[in-house]
Design a protein around this motif. Structure first.
Motif, mmCIF file in Angstrom:
data_model
loop_
_atom_site.group_PDB
_atom_site.id
_atom_site.type_symbol
_atom_site.label_atom_id
_atom_site.label_comp_id
_atom_site.label_asym_id
_atom_site.label_seq_id
_atom_site.Cartn_x
_atom_site.Cartn_y
_atom_site.Cartn_z
ATOM 1 N N ALA A 138 53.222 118.667 29.366
ATOM 2 C CA ALA A 138 52.705 119.712 31.020
ATOM 3 C C ALA A 138 53.133 121.543 30.432
ATOM 4 C CB ALA A 138 52.692 119.327 32.031
ATOM 5 N N SER A 139 53.677 121.439 29.336
ATOM 6 C CA SER A 139 54.845 123.037 29.357
ATOM 7 C C SER A 139 54.024 123.110 28.338
ATOM 8 C CB SER A 139 56.398 122.620 29.720
ATOM 9 O OG SER A 139 57.237 121.991 28.670
ATOM 10 N N GLU A 188 54.854 113.322 29.467
ATOM 11 C CA GLU A 188 53.652 113.875 30.237
ATOM 12 C C GLU A 188 54.655 115.402 30.614
ATOM 13 O OE1 GLU A 188 51.496 113.137 28.819
ATOM 14 O OE2 GLU A 188 50.516 111.977 30.377
ATOM 15 N N GLN A 202 50.750 119.560 38.208
ATOM 16 C CA GLN A 202 50.779 120.362 38.321
ATOM 17 C C GLN A 202 50.097 120.825 39.311
ATOM 18 O OE1 GLN A 202 47.886 122.286 35.498
ATOM 19 N NE2 GLN A 202 49.506 122.717 33.909
ATOM 20 N N PRO A 213 49.730 115.041 32.772
ATOM 21 C CA PRO A 213 50.231 116.643 33.902
ATOM 22 C C PRO A 213 49.936 117.458 34.429
ATOM 23 C CG PRO A 213 49.443 116.503 31.074
ATOM 24 C CD PRO A 213 49.203 115.083 31.640
ATOM 25 N N GLU A 214 47.775 117.355 34.347
ATOM 26 C CA GLU A 214 47.132 118.066 35.555
ATOM 27 C C GLU A 214 47.761 117.483 36.983
ATOM 28 O OE1 GLU A 214 45.820 116.475 33.486
ATOM 29 O OE2 GLU A 214 44.124 117.385 33.027
ATOM 30 N N PHE A 238 52.100 124.912 31.615
ATOM 31 C CA PHE A 238 52.494 124.768 32.942
ATOM 32 C C PHE A 238 53.547 126.320 33.126
ATOM 33 C CE2 PHE A 238 55.143 122.037 35.888
ATOM 34 C CZ PHE A 238 54.669 122.012 36.447
ATOM 35 N N PHE A 281 48.028 122.642 28.738
ATOM 36 C CA PHE A 281 48.201 122.138 29.937
ATOM 37 C C PHE A 281 48.775 123.273 30.044
ATOM 38 C CE2 PHE A 281 47.595 117.904 28.698
ATOM 39 C CZ PHE A 281 46.742 117.693 29.518
#
Lengths: 380, 197, 153
Positions: free
Chosen positions: B53-54, B49, B149, B145-146, B60, B58
């Motif tokens: 995320a990156s 994850e 963040q 992933p949220e 990041f 998503f």
């Protein structure tokens, strides 16, 4: 012998100094695909001996399973191969079903096949993408991850989780397919093969990636068999062995698919085998979705607490990394007496030292990536 | 760091230095909070994850949080995954190699408390806070992933309350969203227009 | 290949192994005494069982049961090879000379059960740190760091 040096037209002797240097890589290194430590003995740039040190993610899942009921072990199996959780779920459930003599409804078997083929795509996208990252082609990683995210969306729609699904349960699956899911899945399998062609051009057609991958880490077929290497890592060497066909289980006999094989057994062939397996997976999913019929998704009359007869069972499936087996011993109580996971990633990683010998240090990263280890499964 | 610390101490002693100090703090905290380069200490499932995320969906990087695998370039260590007894010394060592100021995000239940591997296991460290000072905890197995963040935004709020002068850092005021109880009928629907701000 | 055919084939080639063959839970199983393990394994390999799939041990109290699963691609058949070693002196010949695939798996069994594989080229702990005390998968393994899960059921 020194693949990359030769490919670049460099005399391998120029890279050697005659002195031994020991370099430690990991356990936290971006190119080790997890928590692997490799102790590398170098002669100049050339690897003379490479020894993987594993166990940095050993959580003792086999011991934990001895104090869990059969159903409570399923979430633990999610955490084994965390890039492909469905496989360990399924392999474990097959062993339990064999031990307890449970018959799984047909619809559940079809759903399992669809899920596992989707999982194969998701897992291979991770592997192909990181091959790109290892060879400096990061854009391929982003394209591959885009495909993976689409699969993860499908999983999320079915069971609510993005990574650890806990979806395949002894006797069936936990939820039925939601409304509109089949159409969503078909839309994905329609678009995915063309994305694979795109990634094939982007990564395996790229001249830099070809030079980094071709002739690197050559694994002869007989060595692959003797050392217990299975899955795409062995099929890249031309070992025609796939449990889906050769020890067929579930509804795989009813679908038509091919098994891509490599010729040279190098990192390039291993990567491309993974790529074309994804296309074949799309074919399997399409056929399974066409054959699937309404019906129950869980075996009837299962007790809340499974207590299989004393005995033992082994069952295996073809995961994205090779034959993943689960060995279960029951003493008649509600908890497994012993659970052992025959982990393909563990076996595949054991050839790293053999493959890396004679290559340059930068090739070691490519070889490790081409074996596609997942350390949750290697270390368990 | 020594120079900045001395500056902070000197300004604190100087009459009227407090005004410069607070302005300086504001600039420092703003710049630190908005370019938190992360050291992805991904060990297990959560690392997936972390990667997600990156990547494109998503993204990041738009928060200024760029993954740097080198501890000497990193400001925040994201411990994503189970830490075993064999791995813990390596994690500690990498943390020590990071330059000050540094922060730690414990991502996922394993890094928070051991999570699913709390009971019955002989090799898992029950939470990364046994040996590292953790700033933000994220629950979930694995967290989405949220959530990661969100954790970075929370960390930014924490950094905003820090001062270069020792002793002037204050605890961060976190405005946590109050959970609505669906049984009490507090769920705002789209058409009634009574959604709380 | 079906189990009956496998049994016939095995008995025709190696009559001395025939009485050791049994069918347990649908799988062909060859239970041999520890001192005959290596020769039986060698016979199996010569018969065409070219893949060593799984190798593990089970704590049976007084003894440790060693379980090998070998597979033949040609015959499309698999067989369990089982043997027992005493708990107080767990020693067994290594199968690395026959199947190099046994290398890491034997190290793992050594790591988890303390069973010594004689003739193994590099028998060290593999998953746990080298200075670890005890063998965790033994049933009597005691470690004060383990927190037992409360019994909810």
């Amino acid at each position: 012998m020194t693949g990359q040096a030769e490919a670049c037209g460099v005399d391998a002797h120029l890279l050697q100094t005659g002195d031994e240097l020991v370099v430690n890589i990991g356990p936290s290194h971006p190119s080790t695909h997890g928590v692997c430590r490799v102790i590398v003995h170098l002669d100049g740039e050339i690897v003379t001996h490479a020894e993987p040190v594993i166990g940095h993610l050993h959580r003792g899942i086999e011991k934990m399973a001895e104090n869990r009921t059969y159903l409570q072990v399923v979430p633990l199996t999610d955490r084994l191969d965390y890039v492909g959780s469905m496989y360990a779920n399924w392999a474990y459930c097959r062993a339990v079903e064999r031990l307890a003599g449970i018959r799984v409804p047909e619809r559940a078997e079809y759903i399992r096949v669809v899920m596992c083929e989707l999982q194969r795509i998701a897992s291979h996208m991770m592997s192909i993408g990181s091959t790109g990252a290892d060879t400096g082609a990061t854009s391929a990683f982003i394209y591959a991850f885009n495909q993976r995210e689409q699969v993860v969306d499908l999983f999320e729609a079915v069971c609510g989780a993005r990574l650890t699904y806990n979806y395949v349960r002894p006797g069936g699956v936990s939820f039925d397919l939601p409304d509109g899911w089949i159409e969503q899945c078909r839309a994905f399998t329609r678009s995915h093969p063309s994305a694979m062609v795109e990634i094939d051009k982007l990564l395996f057609g790229n001249v830099i990636a070809r030079q980094r991958l071709k002739g690197i880490g050559v694994l002869p077929a007989e060595e692959a068999i003797a050392r217990g290497v299975t899955g795409p890592a062995a099929r890249g060497s031309g070992v025609d062995w796939d449990l889906r066909r050769d020890d067929s289980y579930s509804v795989y006999p009813r679908v038509d698919f091919e098994i891509p094989l490599g010729e040279n057994g190098d990192a390039y062939d291993r990567g491309r085998v993974r790529l074309w397996e994804c296309v074949e997976s799309c074919r399997i999913i399409d056929q399974a979705l066409a054959q699937i019929e309404e019906g129950p998704i869980k075996a009837e009359g299962l007790p809340r607490l499974l207590a299989p007869r004393p005995g033992e069972a082994y069952d295996h499936i073809e995961s994205a990394r090779g034959s993943l087996g689960v060995y279960l011993v029951s003493d008649g109580s509600v908890r497994p007496y012993r659970m052992h996971v025959r982990s393909p990633a563990f076996q595949n990683l054991s050839v790293l030292g053999y493959l890396a010998e004679g290559h340059t240090l930068s090739d070691l990263v490519v070889i490790l990536g081409s074996l596609d280890p997942v350390f949750g499964e290697v270390d368990r | 760091m020594a120079l900045v610390d001395d500056l902070g101490r000197a300004l604190e002693r100087t009459p009227g230095g407090g005004i410069i100090l607070t302005s300086l703090d504001a600039v420092m905290d703003w710049s630190r909070g908005h370019s938190l380069w992360s050291m992805p200490m991904g060990t297990a499932c959560c690392a997936m994850e972390l990667i997600a995320a990156s990547f494109a969906r998503f993204d990041f990087d738009r928060h200024g949080t760029i993954p740097r695998a080198d501890p000497r370039h990193a400001d925040v260590m994201v411990v994503a995954g189970t830490i075993t007894r064999k791995m813990a010394p390596a994690v500690k060592r990498l943390y020590e190699q990071m330059p000050d100021p540094k922060w730690v995000i414990a991502m996922g239940n394993c890094a928070v408390s051991g999570g699913i591997f709390y009971y019955d296991t002989y090799s898992v460290v029950r939470g990364v806070d046994e040996f590292l000072p953790v700033d933000v905890y994220i629950a979930g197995c694995p967290p989405r992933p949220e959530s990661l963040q969100d954790a970075v935004l929370r960390l930014r709020e924490k950094i905003r309350a820090e001062s270069i002068a020792p002793g002037r850092s204050r605890p961060a005021k976190l405005v946590l969203p109050s959970p609505t109880d669906p049984r009490a009928g507090g769920v705002a629907t789209a058409d009634d227009g009574s959604g709380e701000g | 290949m079906r189990i009956e055919e496998l049994r016939e084939h095995l008995c025709s080639v190696y009559p001395d192994l025939c009485p050791l063959f049994s069918v347990e839970f649908g799988d062909g199983t060859l239970t041999v005494p520890a001192d005959r393990l290596f020769s039986a394994a060698q016979d199996m390999r010569d018969l065409g069982f070219d893949l060593l799939g799984m190798l593990t041990a089970v704590d049976r109290g007084e003894t440790f049961e060693l379980v090998y699963r070998v597979r033949s691609r040609e015959m499309s058949a698999a067989i369990f090879l089982k043997t027992e070693v005493p708990r107080d002196e767990p020693r067994i010949p290594s199968l690395v000379p026959l199947w190099p695939a046994a290398d890491w798996q034997e190290r793992e069994v050594y790591d988890m059960f303390g069973i010594v594989f004689e003739g193994h080229p590099d028998l060290r702990r593999i998953l746990l740190p080298d200075d670890w005390e005890g063998y965790p998968l033994r049933k009597d393994y005691a470690d004060e760091r383990i927190i037992r899960r409360p019994d909810y059921i």
